[in-house]
Design a protein around this motif. Structure first.
Motif, mmCIF file in Angstrom:
data_model
loop_
_atom_site.group_PDB
_atom_site.id
_atom_site.type_symbol
_atom_site.label_atom_id
_atom_site.label_comp_id
_atom_site.label_asym_id
_atom_site.label_seq_id
_atom_site.Cartn_x
_atom_site.Cartn_y
_atom_site.Cartn_z
ATOM 1 N N VAL A 1 0.856 -1.191 0.000
ATOM 2 C CA VAL A 1 0.000 0.000 0.000
ATOM 3 C C VAL A 1 0.889 1.237 0.000
ATOM 4 N N PRO A 2 0.354 2.404 -0.358
ATOM 5 C CA PRO A 2 1.119 3.646 -0.184
ATOM 6 C C PRO A 2 1.286 3.931 1.304
ATOM 7 N N TRP A 3 2.490 3.982 1.786
ATOM 8 C CA TRP A 3 2.743 4.210 3.210
ATOM 9 C C TRP A 3 2.832 5.696 3.506
ATOM 10 N N SER A 4 2.266 6.096 4.646
ATOM 11 C CA SER A 4 2.373 7.473 5.166
ATOM 12 C C SER A 4 1.767 8.513 4.232
ATOM 13 N N LYS A 5 0.797 8.074 3.398
ATOM 14 C CA LYS A 5 0.124 8.999 2.496
ATOM 15 C C LYS A 5 -1.388 8.788 2.602
ATOM 16 N N PRO A 6 -2.176 9.862 2.488
ATOM 17 C CA PRO A 6 -3.629 9.694 2.527
ATOM 18 C C PRO A 6 -4.093 8.804 1.374
#
Length: 206
Positions: free
Chosen positions: A57-62
């Motif tokens: 998943v995209p980490w540390s991003k909305p």
């Protein structure tokens, strides 16, 4: 005179948000809800709220989460590896998902078993590698320190409810890494932190 074709989508969106989080919906005007809808439509889509060691998943991003069982809402995933090497035996990883209504936390531990040899065609050959296993630990309590305020959350199966007071504190958290402490089943504690990127993303989630 009301322009119904433009108004109905906004009202429908407001209704869906109210179902997911009445407290969140009450905090927004109709114009703010419409703005939120436009912003969320541009975010990456993740199709599950599930946490797992090898998730991509995209980490540390909305992100915009579209889960078949829990519906659609915004969130941000965070990952922190304790011990430096994610794949070293005994290393721990703390995964978390932050949404307007809840925080989900998963602690994983890498363990291994030596496979020093294997047998084939009447001979034994050396094999010095390891079989690796990932186990999870149940998180009973979550403590967050935001500035000088410590929030202690009790949950079940690693899920913790977000109150309006906590949501406000998360939204206004300083632009830096945030310390957290996890209390596991049996009383063991794990100290970790939430990265600066995730903390910044909270401003779009809460």
């Amino acid at each position: 005179m009301i322009n119904l074709p433009q108004t109905i989508p906004v009202l429908l969106l407001g209704t869906s948000l109210a179902v997911l989080s009445p407290q969140l919906c009450a905090a927004f005007t109709v114009q703010e809800i419409a703005s939120l809808a436009q912003a969320s439509s541009d975010l990456p889509v993740v199709k599950s709220v599930g946490l797992s060691p090898n998730m991509d998943v995209p980490w540390s991003k909305p992100v915009r989460i579209v889960d078949p069982f829990e519906g659609e809402f915004l969130g941000v995933f965070d990952r922190n590896s304790l011990g430096g090497n994610l794949y070293r035996e005994g290393s721990e990883q703390v995964l978390s998902l932050w949404t307007p209504s809840s925080i989900r936390v998963l602690v994983t531990v890498i363990s291994g078993q030596a496979t020093s040899s294997f047998y084939t065609a009447g001979r034994v050959y050396p094999r010095p590698d390891f079989l690796r296993f990932v186990t999870t630990k149940k998180v009973d309590k979550l403590l967050l320190k935001i500035r000088e305020k410590v929030f202690q959350l009790d949950g079940s199966t690693g899920t913790f409810a977000v109150s309006q007071k906590l949501a406000t504190a998360l939204k206004n958290a300083p632009d830096e890494n945030l310390d957290i402490r996890l209390v596991l089943e049996g009383g063991e504690t794990v100290d970790s932190e939430i990265g600066k990127g995730t903390v910044k993303s909270w401003r779009k989630i809460y």
